[in-house]
Write an enzyme that holds these catalytic residues in place. Sequence first.
Site, mmCIF file in Angstrom:
data_model
loop_
_atom_site.group_PDB
_atom_site.id
_atom_site.type_symbol
_atom_site.label_atom_id
_atom_site.label_comp_id
_atom_site.label_asym_id
_atom_site.label_seq_id
_atom_site.Cartn_x
_atom_site.Cartn_y
_atom_site.Cartn_z
ATOM 1 N N ASP A 1 4.436 0.107 2.373
ATOM 2 C CA ASP A 1 3.370 1.086 2.251
ATOM 3 C C ASP A 1 2.404 0.814 3.409
ATOM 4 O OD1 ASP A 1 1.740 3.134 1.347
ATOM 5 O OD2 ASP A 1 1.850 2.507 -0.742
ATOM 6 N N TRP A 2 1.545 1.774 3.684
ATOM 7 C CA TRP A 2 0.708 1.675 4.885
ATOM 8 C C TRP A 2 -0.310 0.539 4.745
ATOM 9 C CZ3 TRP A 2 4.545 4.299 5.565
ATOM 10 C CH2 TRP A 2 4.750 5.189 6.611
#
Length: 815
Positions: free
Chosen positions: A224-225
Amino acid sequence: MTERTDRLLAQLTVEEKVALTAGADMWHTPRIDRAGIPPLKMADGPVGARGASNTGGPPSACFPCGTALAATWDVDLVERVGRELGAETRAKGAHILLAPTVNMHRSPLAGRNFECYSEDPHLTARMAVAYIDGVQSQGVGACIKHLVANDSEFERFTISSEVPERALREIYLRPFEVAIAEARPVAIMAAYNKLAGTWCSEHAWLLTALLRDEWAFDGLVVSDWWATHSTCDAANAGLDLEMPGPTLHRGSALVRAVEAGEVGERVVDGLARRVLEAMERTGALDAPASPERAEDTPDRRAVAREAASAAIVLLRNEPVGGSTVLPLALDRVVSIAVVGPNADARNILGGGSAAVSPYRAVTPLEGLRDAVANAGLDVDVHHEPGCSITRYPPAIDLRWVTAATGEPGIDVEIVAGDDPGGDQILERHVTRRAMLSWGGAAAAESGWSARLTATLRAPATGRHVFQGGGTGRFRVRVGDDVVVDGWDDAVGRGRRVEGGVHLTEGEDYPLVAEFVAPPAAVGAETQLSGFELRCQAPLPDDAFERAVRAAADADVAIVVVGTNGDWETEGRDRKTMDLPGRQVELVDAVVAANPRTVVVVNAGSPVTMDWVARVPAVLQSWFLGQETGHALADVLTGASDASGRLPTTIARSLRDTPAFTNYPGEFGRVDYGEGLFVGYRWYDARAIEPRYPFGHGLSYTTFDFGPLDVSTSGDRATVTLTVTNTGDRAGVETVQLYVRDVEASVIRPPKELKAFAKVRLDAGGSLAVELALDRSAFAFWHPGERGWRVEPGEFEILVGRSAAEIRQRSTVHIG
């Protein structure tokens, strides 16, 4: 690995292989020119395919949210939605769509529930497989997310999810397992949170032992970012790609780790190889990212509208004066009052990374007025908002602002340096969203500023409250007045500044907002800064009373209540299930003034409905995307049958919900103390009557379920029954099959959904429905055996319209 991937990998240096394993910017992997390797581009989902810019670039189709898609219980329809989203992904020049979201509805308060499908793993899995098949049929990849137990927003970047093994396997991992086996997604995203104390992005058991070795997943694992926390642990655990870029943990740090022997070169080969294989599967090696474009086609609009209509759940439809209020007979009414804070608000989706700039956003009021106009009828459709539900002033309504081109929107200029009036323009565009975010290498090198301009036509007379929010310095001018002044040196995340100004309805005012991003050293991990412009128009002092009077004077009153993206959003959970503001008071006052009242709940997750018995007709409409108003009008008028069914239980109160005593967590961890008893499993086991059960939904016709014919073979079974439409109009039914283990030696839920079918029948029509049950329908996870076990014995087959309305049952011996 293909011969082509093998050949490309052999050409690369260690430094180039390492470069492939981290993003170059927000959405791309790096280009390796020497080897002819172009970037791989990703796009945010799941309701649309947003381009590289959060504010600029072409608009995107906006489909119903995840909960709404699951409410259709229609795998064929969801696959068609997936196809359109795959085509949208290609139109945005991307190769991978970051979707679907298959985390579970563990608590109704979770801020991101609207993105997820259901409280049930079987329904979630079927939706996920259909969605992925549709997306990937268009030559792009799907990235299923977030692995795993990312089921709330509370401390989401740091919390550790402590999940009992059987619950982890039978509930939370099951949709991922099924989707990987059946749909073979190109990618999977590791979650922000920890699992049993270890970050999901560096969890060797999760990413390698389970995914690679047990499930044979051969795709790409992406973080995920900003969810990567280490160099060596993440690489050795099997995290293929750190996103976004520029890298924080790879690059030279990973090269040094290879040189020191802390990460083997063969490990890096595996990471880089899977990036290349994802590029090959999605055509990125042959078709580099193309310019983004809009594709607002009639067919795409039609699919979005059909999906939205099919998602609406008719919760209640009691007679008033001898007949039900719904469906509305437009040719028999003279006036309709459409009231409530969401009646003419564009609340088509929740907040956070799922948001897109839609081609259009049809409000409930607009949809009903279009239905009346298209029918050629002279029906007065009167609107009064009644009250406000804003947590903050809402994002400025683009119906109020005009860009220099004359189109709805705001002109944006991104300027190098810290002077918004500077002449070194980095980017120009017209935004259809009032939220600006921008960053990347150019921002880090020179810093940046922004200037937003538009002509504002005041929607009302009175004090308008403007709000600016952002990570840097900002100010907002309306006419000659500086209304919002955040032009000091204070820089911090989430800073909001408000101010008000008196405007006159119908008058035009120059609107200018200026923003200076913080220095690169501030928030350097993201190199992403943003600004948001919000405006609350005044309501009349007697707005509530006007809404009640309008309802009293109309033949029918439709009250549209609910939440919006401020209440249901990524990054924040709700504190309560209650409707915000004076909405309950408004419902009570309207139904007292007009007994022919319909309440529409425009919310992505369940709300408290203590008022429901006082209202003859109630619809749950979720966040339905760009065609919200048209879809709602279709169901209200009977142009479409009310065919949605609840994918999640609506509890009577928050304290009845399964996770109530364990949610949201404390001291950095959240215990999944309810174990297997998620959703309807909990209500069944505790004999708690919910407000509306899982699977519930009424139709405008009636159906009969014939007796069950069950045949078995070892640990499999086939169930056949005849469904008949016993009403006087065509309609849609959802046949739901649950299984109960009568003789279990372990704790099991009283029943579990294992199959379902959507049936469309003309009045008087019948259809034989066949439902197949494989071994997994009877199995439970056995921790000691590290596998799935089916205990031979008696199982009850229960078939009905919901978890609480079982029409037919039969007992069979399995094994």
